[in-house]
Design a protein around this motif. Sequence first.
Motif, PDB file in Angstrom:
ATOM      1  N   ALA A   1      -0.494   6.592  -6.695  1.00  0.00           N
ATOM      2  CA  ALA A   1      -1.876   6.116  -6.675  1.00  0.00           C
ATOM      3  C   ALA A   1      -2.799   7.178  -6.089  1.00  0.00           C
ATOM      4  O   ALA A   1      -2.457   7.852  -5.117  1.00  0.00           O
ATOM      5  CB  ALA A   1      -1.980   4.821  -5.868  1.00  0.00           C
TER       6      ALA A   1
ATOM      7  N   ALA B   1       2.250   1.790  -3.454  1.00  0.00           N
ATOM      8  CA  ALA B   1       1.253   2.315  -4.380  1.00  0.00           C
ATOM      9  C   ALA B   1       1.141   3.835  -4.279  1.00  0.00           C
ATOM     10  O   ALA B   1       1.053   4.541  -5.295  1.00  0.00           O
ATOM     11  CB  ALA B   1      -0.108   1.661  -4.118  1.00  0.00           C
ATOM     12  N   VAL B   2       1.168   4.348  -3.050  1.00  0.00           N
ATOM     13  CA  VAL B   2       1.114   5.804  -2.867  1.00  0.00           C
ATOM     14  C   VAL B   2       2.401   6.451  -3.377  1.00  0.00           C
ATOM     15  O   VAL B   2       2.389   7.527  -3.969  1.00  0.00           O
ATOM     16  CB  VAL B   2       0.868   6.149  -1.382  1.00  0.00           C
ATOM     17  CG1 VAL B   2       0.836   7.659  -1.186  1.00  0.00           C
ATOM     18  CG2 VAL B   2      -0.442   5.532  -0.904  1.00  0.00           C
TER      19      VAL B   2
ATOM     20  N   TRP C   1      -8.592  -5.240  -5.536  1.00  0.00           N
ATOM     21  CA  TRP C   1      -7.226  -4.977  -5.086  1.00  0.00           C
ATOM     22  C   TRP C   1      -6.281  -6.119  -5.439  1.00  0.00           C
ATOM     23  O   TRP C   1      -6.633  -7.306  -5.363  1.00  0.00           O
ATOM     24  CB  TRP C   1      -7.184  -4.760  -3.570  1.00  0.00           C
ATOM     25  CG  TRP C   1      -5.808  -4.369  -3.093  1.00  0.00           C
ATOM     26  CD1 TRP C   1      -5.271  -3.117  -3.075  1.00  0.00           C
ATOM     27  CD2 TRP C   1      -4.785  -5.248  -2.602  1.00  0.00           C
ATOM     28  NE1 TRP C   1      -3.980  -3.155  -2.608  1.00  0.00           N
ATOM     29  CE2 TRP C   1      -3.652  -4.448  -2.309  1.00  0.00           C
ATOM     30  CE3 TRP C   1      -4.716  -6.631  -2.400  1.00  0.00           C
ATOM     31  CZ2 TRP C   1      -2.463  -4.981  -1.809  1.00  0.00           C
ATOM     32  CZ3 TRP C   1      -3.527  -7.174  -1.908  1.00  0.00           C
ATOM     33  CH2 TRP C   1      -2.431  -6.347  -1.612  1.00  0.00           C
TER      34      TRP C   1
ATOM     35  N   LEU D   1       0.835  -1.207   0.000  1.00  0.00           N
ATOM     36  CA  LEU D   1       0.000   0.000   0.000  1.00  0.00           C
ATOM     37  C   LEU D   1       0.874   1.263   0.000  1.00  0.00           C
ATOM     38  O   LEU D   1       0.573   2.232  -0.707  1.00  0.00           O
ATOM     39  CB  LEU D   1      -0.920   0.000   1.224  1.00  0.00           C
ATOM     40  CG  LEU D   1      -1.943  -1.139   1.284  1.00  0.00           C
ATOM     41  CD1 LEU D   1      -2.674  -1.121   2.625  1.00  0.00           C
ATOM     42  CD2 LEU D   1      -2.941  -1.052   0.143  1.00  0.00           C
TER      43      LEU D   1
ATOM     44  N   ASP E   1      -8.092   5.004  -6.733  1.00  0.00           N
ATOM     45  CA  ASP E   1      -7.425   3.827  -7.304  1.00  0.00           C
ATOM     46  C   ASP E   1      -7.567   2.655  -6.343  1.00  0.00           C
ATOM     47  O   ASP E   1      -6.584   2.164  -5.759  1.00  0.00           O
ATOM     48  CB  ASP E   1      -5.938   4.120  -7.560  1.00  0.00           C
ATOM     49  CG  ASP E   1      -5.698   5.017  -8.747  1.00  0.00           C
ATOM     50  OD1 ASP E   1      -6.563   5.059  -9.648  1.00  0.00           O
ATOM     51  OD2 ASP E   1      -4.640   5.683  -8.787  1.00  0.00           O
TER      52      ASP E   1
ATOM     53  N   ARG F   1       1.614   2.628 -13.921  1.00  0.00           N
ATOM     54  CA  ARG F   1       0.228   2.941 -13.549  1.00  0.00           C
ATOM     55  C   ARG F   1      -0.544   3.494 -14.733  1.00  0.00           C
ATOM     56  O   ARG F   1      -1.719   3.170 -14.938  1.00  0.00           O
ATOM     57  CB  ARG F   1       0.196   3.966 -12.411  1.00  0.00           C
ATOM     58  CG  ARG F   1       0.357   3.404 -11.016  1.00  0.00           C
ATOM     59  CD  ARG F   1       0.203   4.501  -9.958  1.00  0.00           C
ATOM     60  NE  ARG F   1      -0.890   5.392 -10.266  1.00  0.00           N
ATOM     61  CZ  ARG F   1      -0.752   6.662 -10.664  1.00  0.00           C
ATOM     62  NH1 ARG F   1       0.449   7.205 -10.797  1.00  0.00           N
ATOM     63  NH2 ARG F   1      -1.809   7.389 -10.914  1.00  0.00           N
TER      64      ARG F   1
ATOM     65  N   LYS G   1      -6.792   8.716  -4.833  1.00  0.00           N
ATOM     66  CA  LYS G   1      -7.766   8.331  -3.808  1.00  0.00           C
ATOM     67  C   LYS G   1      -8.814   7.352  -4.301  1.00  0.00           C
ATOM     68  O   LYS G   1      -9.432   6.646  -3.492  1.00  0.00           O
ATOM     69  CB  LYS G   1      -8.444   9.579  -3.242  1.00  0.00           C
ATOM     70  CG  LYS G   1      -9.251  10.360  -4.291  1.00  0.00           C
ATOM     71  CD  LYS G   1      -9.886  11.597  -3.688  1.00  0.00           C
ATOM     72  CE  LYS G   1     -10.719  12.361  -4.729  1.00  0.00           C
ATOM     73  NZ  LYS G   1     -11.328  13.565  -4.155  1.00  0.00           N
TER      74      LYS G   1
ATOM     75  N   LEU H   1      -5.423  -0.440  -6.078  1.00  0.00           N
ATOM     76  CA  LEU H   1      -4.056  -0.282  -5.584  1.00  0.00           C
ATOM     77  C   LEU H   1      -3.997   0.076  -4.103  1.00  0.00           C
ATOM     78  O   LEU H   1      -3.068  -0.337  -3.395  1.00  0.00           O
ATOM     79  CB  LEU H   1      -3.322   0.819  -6.367  1.00  0.00           C
ATOM     80  CG  LEU H   1      -2.762   0.483  -7.741  1.00  0.00           C
ATOM     81  CD1 LEU H   1      -3.858   0.196  -8.746  1.00  0.00           C
ATOM     82  CD2 LEU H   1      -1.893   1.625  -8.234  1.00  0.00           C
ATOM     83  N   ILE H   2      -4.999   0.841  -3.619  1.00  0.00           N
ATOM     84  CA  ILE H   2      -4.874   1.422  -2.279  1.00  0.00           C
ATOM     85  C   ILE H   2      -5.814   0.843  -1.234  1.00  0.00           C
ATOM     86  O   ILE H   2      -5.607   1.074  -0.040  1.00  0.00           O
ATOM     87  CB  ILE H   2      -5.108   2.949  -2.334  1.00  0.00           C
ATOM     88  CG1 ILE H   2      -6.536   3.259  -2.796  1.00  0.00           C
ATOM     89  CG2 ILE H   2      -4.068   3.626  -3.221  1.00  0.00           C
ATOM     90  CD1 ILE H   2      -6.950   4.707  -2.605  1.00  0.00           C
ATOM     91  N   ASN H   3      -6.831   0.083  -1.645  1.00  0.00           N
ATOM     92  CA  ASN H   3      -7.804  -0.439  -0.678  1.00  0.00           C
ATOM     93  C   ASN H   3      -7.757  -1.960  -0.667  1.00  0.00           C
ATOM     94  O   ASN H   3      -8.335  -2.624  -1.526  1.00  0.00           O
ATOM     95  CB  ASN H   3      -9.215   0.039  -1.026  1.00  0.00           C
ATOM     96  CG  ASN H   3     -10.244  -0.398   0.022  1.00  0.00           C
ATOM     97  OD1 ASN H   3      -9.910  -1.112   0.974  1.00  0.00           O
ATOM     98  ND2 ASN H   3     -11.488   0.020  -0.160  1.00  0.00           N
ATOM     99  N   GLU H   4      -7.040  -2.494   0.304  1.00  0.00           N
ATOM    100  CA  GLU H   4      -6.847  -3.939   0.376  1.00  0.00           C
ATOM    101  C   GLU H   4      -8.145  -4.710   0.593  1.00  0.00           C
ATOM    102  O   GLU H   4      -8.197  -5.930   0.389  1.00  0.00           O
ATOM    103  CB  GLU H   4      -5.837  -4.277   1.485  1.00  0.00           C
ATOM    104  CG  GLU H   4      -6.348  -4.163   2.911  1.00  0.00           C
ATOM    105  CD  GLU H   4      -6.503  -2.728   3.409  1.00  0.00           C
ATOM    106  OE1 GLU H   4      -6.967  -2.555   4.559  1.00  0.00           O
ATOM    107  OE2 GLU H   4      -6.159  -1.789   2.665  1.00  0.00           O
TER     108      GLU H   4
END
Length: 318
Positions: A35, A30-31, A50, A27, A39, A237, A37, A42-45
Amino acid sequence: MSQVDLASAVGWQEDDQPVSWTQRDLLVYAVGIGAKKDDFALINELDKSWAPFPTYPVVLPFKGTNQDVVNFRQLMTGGKRAPGLPQFNPNRTVHGSQSIEILKPLPAVGGPGWKVKKRIVGVSENKSGIILENESVLVDAQGTPYAKLYSASFNLGAKATGTNFSKRIAGPPQAKPVPKNRKPDWVVRDQTSPEQAVVYRLSGDYNELHINPEIGKAAGFGGVILHGLASFGFAARAIVSAVGGGDPRALTLFGVRFTSPVKPGDALETSIWEVGPTNAPGHEGETELTFVTKNLATGKVSLGAGVAYVKKAEKSKL
């Protein structure tokens, strides 16, 4: 001191490097590569879309198994030196190119037993210096390969024999030329933040060039520059978003040549051309792309000779 013999270095295997990562590491990475907000893949497991972003393994040779800050200078100067090579100055070493091929989808956590197996696959000398090419293979505890990486470093001013020399036993697929008289099939613009290098370094590359302006000035860059591998991730990306339908699993091979620096806060524009189906074993049914990434702040190409293999989404957005 061992005798200089560039040919003897080709094929030399370094000690295996233990590596590990957590879902949190994925995570943070990804940032670090920009990445946004929304995406969620990529960012929300917890989102069903994801998945680990496929270029993540490029940070593992820097990170190793560490979950704390890495001493970059010690990392660069420690370890065994390959036979036949002269002493290189780490302050005059430039990352020339990088590629990664995804052989199996990366799991969310890499624990005990994971390692990177490394060998030198190419050495070249010209009047400007010596180019060293390395192959790294990420394997699990059973020895199953998950990713194969190639990188080239240019050691400015290094000398061995003082004559032209080249020996190479392996390497990544090379990019096809940008089609002439044809506009890109996709163009993706993105904005790095002034803090981009501050975030990206948390994935393991703590080179002070990317956070200390005085070091950047001394190196001739006028201040801090962004990690080349952060720009690498931005371009990956862009391709996943435009051609792969936003699915990280769609990207199976990605490679670039680093051609000019990017500063944190610069805008990037990636132009992408579809150049046909791939004919590489294991990539049947995938689409081959050629791309370049331009730094809009300078007008210069920052990533050239871009090649990617993608499982193309049915409705790739233009």
